[in-house]
Design an enzyme around this catalytic site. Sequence first.
Site, PDB file in Angstrom:
ATOM      1  N   ASP A  27      -4.626 -26.733  -4.685  1.00 17.55           N
ATOM      2  CA  ASP A  27      -3.404 -26.699  -3.874  1.00 17.55           C
ATOM      3  C   ASP A  27      -3.097 -28.103  -3.384  1.00 17.55           C
ATOM      4  OD1 ASP A  27      -1.311 -26.115  -2.170  1.00 17.55           O
ATOM      5  OD2 ASP A  27      -2.250 -24.303  -1.395  1.00 17.55           O
ATOM      6  N   ARG A  34      -0.145 -28.937  -1.866  1.00 17.26           N
ATOM      7  CA  ARG A  34       1.022 -28.911  -0.988  1.00 17.26           C
ATOM      8  C   ARG A  34       0.731 -29.595   0.349  1.00 17.26           C
ATOM      9  NH1 ARG A  34       2.184 -22.589  -1.393  1.00 17.26           N
ATOM     10  NH2 ARG A  34      -0.078 -22.669  -1.187  1.00 17.26           N
TER      11      ARG A  34
END
Length: 187
Positions: A121, A123
Amino acid sequence: MNIKISEVASLPSKFGSFKVKAFKQGEKEHLVIYKENLDEVPVVRVHSECLTGDAIGSLKCDCRDQLEFALKMAEETNGMVIYLRQEGRGIGLLNKINAYALQDKGANTVEANHQLGFDADERTYEIVPFILKHFNISKIKLLTNNPKKIESLTDIEIVQRVPIIMIPNKHNKDYLNVKKDEMGHML
Ligand SMILES: [Zn+2]
């Protein structure tokens, strides 16, 4: 942070009548969708763009179902959806499609990202406190299944986590299990 902010516009939608405001952060243009009479402690969904799910209706993930759920909830509770343009958990569309190609050959979503040299991930959420401050929101109820998102959203008082419960389909069942087992999502 150099951020440009648009005017407010009305956006009638299938899910309710909203106001929208765009925030331009570098190359990325994010959209905030909200009810004019925002709740004092609003339910807020931070949704990261998933073109294949949100626009095409891909069944490989649950993004569109989550987005629709969030928009309906925003309508019902006078809440807000912050739509962040960080496609493919932050790796961009081209890399995401390459990750899908690896998944076609048997890798799971986490393994595919690693094979391409990314974290599971990538983000980031640094613009979220900026946006909430802009709307004079100091406390929120966060609509999420992702405990990491709660940790990432520092500088915001999250008074409650509101879960999103989705019904898996045969295409995204394995994906959701990886999210649960390897990424710590509370599903
Ligand atoms: Zn998706």
